[in-house]
Write a protein that holds these residues in place. Structure first.
Motif, short mmCIF file in Angstrom:
data_model
loop_
_atom_site.label_atom_id
_atom_site.label_comp_id
_atom_site.label_asym_id
_atom_site.label_seq_id
_atom_site.Cartn_x
_atom_site.Cartn_y
_atom_site.Cartn_z
N PRO A 254 0.83 -1.22 0.00
CA PRO A 254 0.00 0.00 0.00
C PRO A 254 0.86 1.26 0.00
N GLU A 255 2.01 1.22 0.66
CA GLU A 255 2.84 2.44 0.69
C GLU A 255 3.38 2.81 -0.70
N HIS A 256 3.51 1.81 -1.58
CA HIS A 256 3.93 2.12 -2.95
C HIS A 256 2.82 2.90 -3.67
N VAL A 257 1.59 2.49 -3.43
CA VAL A 257 0.45 3.20 -4.04
C VAL A 257 0.45 4.64 -3.52
N ALA A 258 0.60 4.79 -2.20
CA ALA A 258 0.57 6.14 -1.59
C ALA A 258 1.68 7.01 -2.17
N MET A 259 2.86 6.43 -2.33
CA MET A 259 4.01 7.18 -2.84
C MET A 259 3.72 7.69 -4.27
N GLN A 263 3.46 11.57 -5.45
CA GLN A 263 4.47 12.14 -6.36
C GLN A 263 3.94 12.41 -7.77
N HIS A 264 2.86 11.73 -8.17
CA HIS A 264 2.33 11.87 -9.54
C HIS A 264 0.82 12.08 -9.48
N PRO A 265 0.38 13.27 -9.12
CA PRO A 265 -1.07 13.49 -9.02
C PRO A 265 -1.78 13.07 -10.31
N THR A 303 -1.84 9.43 -20.36
CA THR A 303 -2.32 8.89 -19.07
C THR A 303 -1.12 8.38 -18.28
N LYS A 304 -1.17 8.63 -16.96
CA LYS A 304 -0.07 8.17 -16.10
C LYS A 304 -0.51 6.87 -15.42
#
Ligand code: 13P
Ligand code: SF4
Length: 384
Positions: A254-259, A263-265, A303-304
């Motif tokens: 989950p912390e990877h998703v949060a990061m 960092q990439h809105p 798309t990001k």
């Protein structure tokens, strides 16, 4: 002349010192010589240089269909892992296909026999049979429907076929579980499902069908009593999950998703359903490897994406879609070490032996196991 017991090229080692250019040229020479009699299939997790030689590539469901539909070929070189090659053998050599070819078999070759799947290895047939007999003391196994993920040995697929169940892939897991609840048992359906070996695919799919976590006990084959569950938990269950997982997809957190979100809105998180629930629930989209590819391909330019699946596929998407911004959803390397075992040296070695009439690394499922696996695989191909 070499006999079947004596390969023309007994050892892969000399191939390992050849350059990729030479190996590629020799692989193409075999392909030209064998023509349509040879079909090379490649899973999306394969390395780019291997995929470059594949006639067709796909996810597990698509590759099963390709093997089932094959007609001209007499050999399939399967660039993937062992359970995929077993499935191809069962489907390409099913009775109706054999009859069409006047009994001629399709030989399925796995370039490196050590290319297994660590998740598939987490459920052995003896463990499944033991769990089934223990469950029989608590619940009605006539109304317990086994569903095996295709990432499993053929012996498990045969078990499922014998017990009125179905094989699923990551692309039809929901349809397969729905089939188990509503259409199995000659249309009467089942009360509950036993899902193996991937607890995450089973859980993520069932949560999307309004089944709650407390209705999904996890069966631990290393617990001697009821897989570590109480009778009450099993009686109240809807889906009994096997304690298995993919070592590659469990690395996404989950912390990877949060990061990435920080960092990439605006970034979209796209994951494979083998990811654990805490990551899966944070994702915007999910799907099989085939669906992941199509999702990126069909999105508007610019798309990001942060993608949670095997590294080789994500890197290929990055290269093939410069119009998109593609990231790998983890700061650490998550690659499938067994898929990676298939390289040009092994492919060239097995193809040259095949061409010279001394095939090596043939994957052949025995008749009885094939017969019952086919029952469960045909159901898989019917539900989507
Ligand atoms: P797909 O069927 O989505 O290609 O998945 C196969 C696999 O092994 C994923 O880890
Ligand atoms: Fe098995 Fe995971 Fe590799 Fe897929 S990625 S083949 S589930 S170990």
């Amino acid at each position: 002349m070499p006999t079947a017991a004596e390969p023309a090229f007994p050892d892969v080692k000399p191939y390992k010192s050849l350059s990729n250019d030479e190996l590629s040229a020799r692989i193409e020479a075999v392909r030209a010589e064998l023509g349509p009699r040879l079909l090379i299939l490649g899973h999306h997790y394969q390395q780019d240089e291997v995929i470059a030689h594949a006639d067709l590539s796909g996810d597990s469901y698509q590759l099963s269909q390709m093997a089932a539909d094959s007609s001209d070929c007499r050999a399939i070189a399967f660039c993937g892992v062992h359970f995929m090659a077993e499935t191809a053998d069962i489907l390409a050599n099913r009775p109706e296909k054999l009859a069409e070819r006047n009994g001629e078999l399709v030989r399925v070759i796995l370039p490196d026999m050590a290319a297994g799947c660590s998740m598939a290895d987490m459920a052995a047939i003896g463990q499944i049979e033991d769990a089934w007999s223990q469950l029989g003391e608590v619940v009605d196994t006539e109304r317990l429907i086994p569903v095996t993920y295709i990432n499993s040995a053929a012996s498990l697929k045969a078990f499922v076929g014998r017990h009125g169940g179905i094989v699923c892939t990551s692309s039809n897991a929901k349809a397969a579980i729905e089939w188990a609840f509503h259409k199995s048992n000659d249309g009467k359906g089942g009360d509950r499902v036993m899902f193996f070996p991937d607890q995450h695919l089973g859980r993520n799919t069932a949560l999307g069908m309004d089944i709650k976590n407390d209705q999904m006990p996890v069966w631990d084959p290393y617990e001697t009593d009821l897989g570590g569950n109480t009778e009450e938990q099993l009686e109240n269950s809807k889906v009994i999950l096997w304690k298995g997982h993919c070592s590659v997809h469990q690395m996404f957190k989950p912390e990877h998703v949060a990061m990435f979100r920080e960092q990439h809105p605006g970034i979209k998180i796209l994951v494979h359903p083998e990811c654990p629930q805490d990551v899966f629930e944070l994702a915007d989209e999910y799907g099989s490897t085939g669906k992941i590819i199509n999702t990126v391909k069909n999105a508007p330019a610019g798309t990001k994406w942060a993608i949670g699946t095997e590294l080789h596929l994500v890197n290929r998407l990055k290269q093939e879609h410069p119009e998109q911004e593609v990231h790998f959803l983890s700061p650490v390397v998550c690659m499938c070490a067994t898929m990676y075992r298939i390289d040009l040296a092994h492919l060239c070695w097995t193809l040259e032996n095949l061409r010279d009439g001394s095939p090596v690394n043939t994957v052949e499922v025995d008749e009885e196991t094939s017969k019952w696996s086919l029952v469960a695989l045909e159901r898989m191909l019917e539900v989507k």
